[in-house]
Design a protein around this motif. Structure first.
Motif, PDB file in Angstrom:
ATOM      1  N   ARG A 144       0.136  -8.369  10.834  1.00 48.91           N
ATOM      2  CA  ARG A 144       1.339  -7.525  10.789  1.00 48.91           C
ATOM      3  C   ARG A 144       1.554  -6.951   9.394  1.00 48.91           C
ATOM      4  O   ARG A 144       1.835  -5.750   9.242  1.00 48.91           O
ATOM      5  CB  ARG A 144       2.568  -8.342  11.224  1.00 48.91           C
ATOM      6  N   TRP A 145       1.421  -7.803   8.369  1.00 54.14           N
ATOM      7  CA  TRP A 145       1.627  -7.320   6.995  1.00 54.14           C
ATOM      8  C   TRP A 145       0.531  -6.329   6.590  1.00 54.14           C
ATOM      9  O   TRP A 145       0.822  -5.283   5.992  1.00 54.14           O
ATOM     10  CB  TRP A 145       1.635  -8.495   6.012  1.00 54.14           C
ATOM     11  N   TYR A 146      -0.712  -6.642   6.895  1.00 59.11           N
ATOM     12  CA  TYR A 146      -1.837  -5.807   6.482  1.00 59.11           C
ATOM     13  C   TYR A 146      -1.737  -4.416   7.106  1.00 59.11           C
ATOM     14  O   TYR A 146      -1.998  -3.393   6.445  1.00 59.11           O
ATOM     15  CB  TYR A 146      -3.132  -6.493   6.886  1.00 59.11           C
ATOM     16  N   ALA A 147      -1.343  -4.343   8.368  1.00 52.53           N
ATOM     17  CA  ALA A 147      -1.183  -3.040   9.028  1.00 52.53           C
ATOM     18  C   ALA A 147      -0.090  -2.228   8.342  1.00 52.53           C
ATOM     19  O   ALA A 147      -0.247  -1.018   8.102  1.00 52.53           O
ATOM     20  CB  ALA A 147      -0.844  -3.234  10.505  1.00 52.53           C
ATOM     21  N   LEU A 148       1.026  -2.885   8.000  1.00 49.60           N
ATOM     22  CA  LEU A 148       2.118  -2.178   7.330  1.00 49.60           C
ATOM     23  C   LEU A 148       1.705  -1.753   5.924  1.00 49.60           C
ATOM     24  O   LEU A 148       2.041  -0.655   5.468  1.00 49.60           O
ATOM     25  CB  LEU A 148       3.355  -3.077   7.262  1.00 49.60           C
ATOM     26  N   TYR A 149       0.953  -2.618   5.248  1.00 51.35           N
ATOM     27  CA  TYR A 149       0.455  -2.259   3.914  1.00 51.35           C
ATOM     28  C   TYR A 149      -0.448  -1.024   3.990  1.00 51.35           C
ATOM     29  O   TYR A 149      -0.338  -0.105   3.166  1.00 51.35           O
ATOM     30  CB  TYR A 149      -0.313  -3.439   3.307  1.00 51.35           C
TER      31      TYR A 149
END
Length: 345
Positions: A144-149
């Protein structure tokens, strides 16, 4: 490949074998061979990150037609969106990052249009959950974080006009400084704000609890840290440029700049924890940020004093032309006092 630990891993391997066999039968065309490379790079295998050879083969889609590149990106995004497996998802995102850093212009262009055209955002994975095991549950937070990053990275790249860590970018630092010096204040501020947003997202990186030594997390951190170095460099270039033009910044521009610098300073503590090997670089940047904030404050005070002085001089000149009632009373009072003294004498 590591040891199979549960039924889920076995099912994943069977799925990979089936899909790869099907693609291999159709791989007479270059398009199908690249699709096969994508499947091999994004397997369900929980022990092995994407093979660089397969990623390189997939990236070769960018050396063909725009239609081929579009098909390749669509296949990658479809795989990312349809999977419920944390290992497949993180491998897809790693592949996206490699496109940003090493893909051709055509491939990067096809990737960058997804979040910006008003259509479906294929990197929106805020609801992604893989609760099969405690490891996949924790890895899901990284997905989730990596996609948003990566969304922020693409957005910042559109604002800057280039991809931060792209190997196809040949602009040297001196040339970039010359280019930035030609920007309008508003454009310079917009780029700084976007870079600050990217650094803020970098600081939201999840904690590593069960995933210590995990090969996927290690590769993600390596790729993101490369972006971090480039982001710091671009922030420094723009901060130095603002130093050169403080005297010509308007009040609103100064306020917006101070806000951006404050957001940067709020990131310092977290960055010092995340980027332990780059403490010297961070300290250098924050020395520049602190100096710039101080100079902005001094410039605001100087401008305010100058404004008050100009206002005072304008009032004085206006008073010479039109006397107020109070001024006339004081003036007459003084003259009257002189006259009375003279009369009594």
């Amino acid at each position: 490949m590591g040891r199979i630990t549960n039924l889920r891993d076995l099912v994943g391997i069977i799925k990979d074998k089936a899909s790869q066999s099907k693609a291999a039968l159709l791989s007479k065309s270059s398009t199908q061979s690249r699709h096969l490379a994508l499947l091999r790079a994004t397997t369900h295998d929980p022990f092995t990150p994407p093979n660089p050879k397969h990623i390189t083969t997939f990236l070769s889609c960018g050396h063909s037609s725009r239609a081929t590149a579009a098909t390749a990106i669509e296949a990658l995004m479809d795989r990312l969106q349809t999977t419920r497996d944390a290992y497949v998802a993180i491998k897809c995102l790693i592949t996206v990052h490699h496109i940003i850093n090493h893909g051709s212009f055509i491939l990067q262009d096809q990737l960058s249009i997804y979040p910006s055209t008003g259509g479906r955002n294929h990197l929106k994975l805020s609801n992604f959950r893989d609760d099969t095991t405690p490891l996949t549950w924790e890895l899901s937070s990284w997905v989730r974080w990596y996609a948003l990053y990566l969304e922020h990275l693409l957005s910042t790249s559109r604002v800057l006009g280039f991809f931060l860590c792209s190997t196809s970018r040949t602009v040297e630092k001196d040339n970039q400084e010359d280019k930035v010096s030609t920007y309008m204040n508003s454009d310079l501020q917009r780029e700084l704000n976007s870079l600050v947003s990217l650094l803020e997202e970098y600081c939201k990186r999840p904690d590593i609890l069960l995933l210590h030594g995990n090969c996927f997390v290690g590769e993600v951190i390596g790729l993101v840290d490369e972006d971090f170095l480039s982001s710091i460099n671009e922030v420094s270039i723009r901060a130095n440029e603002f130093k050169e033009r403080l005297s010509c910044l308007g009040f609103d521009d100064s306020i917006e700049l101070v806000c951006a610098l404050k957001r940067l300073e709020d990131c310092k503590e977290k960055l010092m924890v995340l980027a332990t090997r780059k403490r010297a670089l961070i300290e250098t940047l924050w020395g520049l940020i602190g100096e710039l904030r101080e100079k902005v404050g001094m410039e605001k005070i100087h401008k305010e004093k100058r404004r008050l002085l100009l206002r005072g001089s304008e009032s004085a000149r206006f008073g010479e032309r039109v006397l107020s009632y109070a001024d006339s009373v004081r003036f007459c009072s003084g003259r009257l006092q002189v006259n009375v003294v003279g009369f009594d004498g």
